[in-house]
Design an enzyme around this catalytic site. Structure first.
Site, PDB file in Angstrom:
ATOM      1  N   HIS A   1      78.010  65.591   8.971  1.00  0.00           N
ATOM      2  CA  HIS A   1      76.770  65.727   8.431  1.00  0.00           C
ATOM      3  C   HIS A   1      76.094  67.119  10.310  1.00  0.00           C
ATOM      4  O   HIS A   1      75.875  68.359  10.131  1.00  0.00           O
ATOM      5  CB  HIS A   1      75.021  64.874   8.985  1.00  0.00           C
ATOM      6  CG  HIS A   1      74.883  64.725   7.642  1.00  0.00           C
ATOM      7  ND1 HIS A   1      75.836  63.562   6.511  1.00  0.00           N
ATOM      8  CD2 HIS A   1      73.465  65.219   6.660  1.00  0.00           C
ATOM      9  CE1 HIS A   1      74.573  63.306   5.418  1.00  0.00           C
ATOM     10  NE2 HIS A   1      73.381  64.340   5.737  1.00  0.00           N
TER      11      HIS A   1
ATOM     12  N   LYS B   1      70.945  54.335   0.569  1.00  0.00           N
ATOM     13  CA  LYS B   1      70.317  52.829   0.309  1.00  0.00           C
ATOM     14  C   LYS B   1      69.788  52.710   2.245  1.00  0.00           C
ATOM     15  O   LYS B   1      70.560  53.097   3.188  1.00  0.00           O
ATOM     16  CB  LYS B   1      71.471  51.267   0.516  1.00  0.00           C
ATOM     17  CG  LYS B   1      72.518  51.043   1.342  1.00  0.00           C
ATOM     18  CD  LYS B   1      73.132  50.015   1.216  1.00  0.00           C
ATOM     19  CE  LYS B   1      74.199  49.461   2.122  1.00  0.00           C
ATOM     20  NZ  LYS B   1      73.796  48.472   3.107  1.00  0.00           N
TER      21      LYS B   1
HETATM   22  S1  SF4 Z   1      77.258  44.979  -0.515  1.00  0.00           S
HETATM   23 FE1  SF4 Z   1      77.481  44.100   1.371  1.00  0.00          FE
HETATM   24  S2  SF4 Z   1      79.676  44.914   2.691  1.00  0.00           S
HETATM   25 FE2  SF4 Z   1      78.760  46.168   0.465  1.00  0.00          FE
HETATM   26  S3  SF4 Z   1      77.746  47.872   1.227  1.00  0.00           S
HETATM   27 FE3  SF4 Z   1      75.665  46.183   1.383  1.00  0.00          FE
HETATM   28  S4  SF4 Z   1      76.063  45.113   3.193  1.00  0.00           S
HETATM   29 FE4  SF4 Z   1      77.313  46.703   2.847  1.00  0.00          FE
END
Ligand code: SF4
Lengths: 279, 184
Positions: free
Chosen positions: B39, B104
């Site tokens: 970025h 996320k």
């Molecule tokens: S599941 Fe756990 S290890 Fe995988 S991205 Fe999410 S927080 Fe990180």
């Protein structure tokens, strides 16, 4: 006295990290299933279904459960009548991690804190060794992802804050973490001991299988009560809203200094990976 | 859950304005990966008015640092990484044409405002569903900044990549509104 060759330790550590990253434990699969039965949010249900499908696919295709295959945390219970031959125990563990992350196509996530330069082989591992009676070696491999570790907290509370104060910190940690630690989570709480002991207890508490009650009925009651309160926050799977924010709360308690009340909260994502071997 | 849509990238304005938080989208076509370091380089080029290694118009950027591809597969596990690290850069990229971001975790006020203003959306992919998402990625190759290692820009050809609309073009936020709805 029993001899254990370091080659055996290398190959075991390697195998454990590859397996941990591709095969989720039955306790987690069961926990997803019962979470799905309780989840009211359609988005939340969709996520839980994805997580079950993801676990199935990871096992079948050997593609890791999550691309963040973690820092390599290793707990060792070393029997005092064991003699490690052919090399050093710690070196063997590091080599096992190196081989496992290379040959298992796992992501290397260890870097210098400031330059951010990757160490290239996911070492150094994070190794804790306990000496115990007997002539066995127990090795627990725990790949720990960054997203949930970043949301973990430690507090040195005033003793007067008591159980209520500790519970508030647990709820605050989960609330502030929101979607970041990939809920549904498991919350490890280490209470008492010294500053660093509280954190280590919190991490060790995460090793207990989900769904297995705490052996101490009083603590078991607290775990259930806190879990219920966490699940009233509404955060839900992936933080998109729902009933199931956490699957389980695991508490470890130790005596502490008369002036202190340490509490550490180690957040574990749904990629709750650990594998055990006994040599 | 809201509606279920199948969309092809590059996305057009009319593709994204109909989306609402909670809708499920199965995305197909090309998506580009980029994390913080990539970025930063894109923004530097924009500021210097130089040409970019990828066209931005209608594109979707996926925040991901995949695990290495095992033999016989285009890519390893490829779930989303936490998006807030890209927040300082995202409004500029949105202003320059990107229509979607996949990641996320919550976005900043500035990013949400840029999405409303320029008609773009933020999709949540399931964090930690790395093996499942990997199945939707049919081709993968590095197209820029190979020196950044796992942070290089990859071009993914995806089929039915499952995502959920977290921020829509009306300024709604599923993290906020979803939580409110289920809080007791
Ligand atoms: S599941 Fe756990 S290890 Fe995988 S991205 Fe999410 S927080 Fe990180």
């Amino acid at each position: 006295m029993k001899d254990i060759h370091c080659q055996e330790i290398i190959s075991t550590v390697k195998r454990l990290f590859i397996e941990a990253n591709t095969e989720l434990g039955q306790d987690m699969l069961d926990a997803f299933k019962s979470a799905l039965a309780k989840e009211e949010s359609p988005v939340g249900q969709d996520i839980l279904n994805q997580l079950m499908e993801n676990a199935r696919l990871a096992k079948e295709t050997k593609v890791p459960i999550c691309q963040d295959t973690g820092l390599a945390v290793v707990f060792v219970e070393l029997g005092q009548d064991v003699h490690v031959v052919g090399g050093g125990l710690k070196d063997a563990i590091e080599e096992g991690v190196r081989q496992g992350y290379r040959e298992g196509y796992l992501r290397k996530s260890a870097c210098h804190p400031f330059t951010r330069k990757n160490t290239g082989d996911n070492t150094p591992a994070v190794i804790y060794i306990d000496v115990v009676p007997g002539e066995q070696v127990k090795i627990i491999a725990v790949p720990k992802g960054g997203g949930s570790e970043n949301m973990s907290r430690i507090y040195m509370l005033s003793p007067a804050m008591g159980i209520k104060g500790v519970k508030e910190k647990v709820l605050e940690t989960v609330r502030e973490a929101g979607p970041n630690p990939c809920p549904p989570t498991i919350i490890g709480v280490g209470i008492g001991g010294t500053f660093e002991q509280a954190a280590l207890q919190a991490k060790k508490a995460l090793l207990r299988p989900v769904g297995e009650p705490n052996p101490d009925p009083e603590i078991d009651r607290l775990e259930r009560e806190w879990l219920e309160e966490i699940n009233r926050l509404g955060i839900g799977p992936q933080g998109l809203g729902g009933r199931i924010t956490s699957l389980s709360v695991h508490i470890h308690i130790l005596p502490c200094h008369i002036a202190s009340l340490p509490v550490a909260i180690n957040v574990q994502c749904h990629a709750n990976r650990h594998k055990v071997a006994v040599l | 859950m809201g509606n279920i849509y199948r969309l092809e990238t590059p996305l057009k304005e009319e593709d994204v304005v109909k989306l609402r938080i909670g809708d499920k989208v199965l995305l197909s076509g090309i998506v580009y990966t980029a994390r913080d370091a990539a970025h930063k380089r894109l923004i530097d080029l924009i500021e210097k008015n130089e040409s970019l290694p990828i066209g931005l118009e209608g594109q979707v950027i996926y925040y991901v640092g995949p695990s290495p591809a095992p033999p016989g597969r285009p890519i390893g596990a490829a779930g989303p990484t936490t998006s807030y690290r890209m927040d300082p850069y995202a409004p500029t990229l949105i202003a320059h044409g990107i229509r979607g971001m996949i990641g996320k975790g919550k976005r900043s006020k500035e990013v949400v405002e840029a999405m409303v203003k320029h008609k773009a959306v933020y999709f949540g992919a399931t964090g930690g569903a790395g093996a499942l998402i990997s199945q939707s990625i049919r081709e993968a190759g590095i197209i820029a900044y190979e020196d950044l290692g796992p942070e290089a820009i990859w071009r993914f050809k995806v089929v039915d990549l499952p995502v959920i609309v977290v921020n829509d073009t009306m300024g709604n936020d599923l993290y906020e509104q979803g939580k409110e709805r289920f809080r007791i």
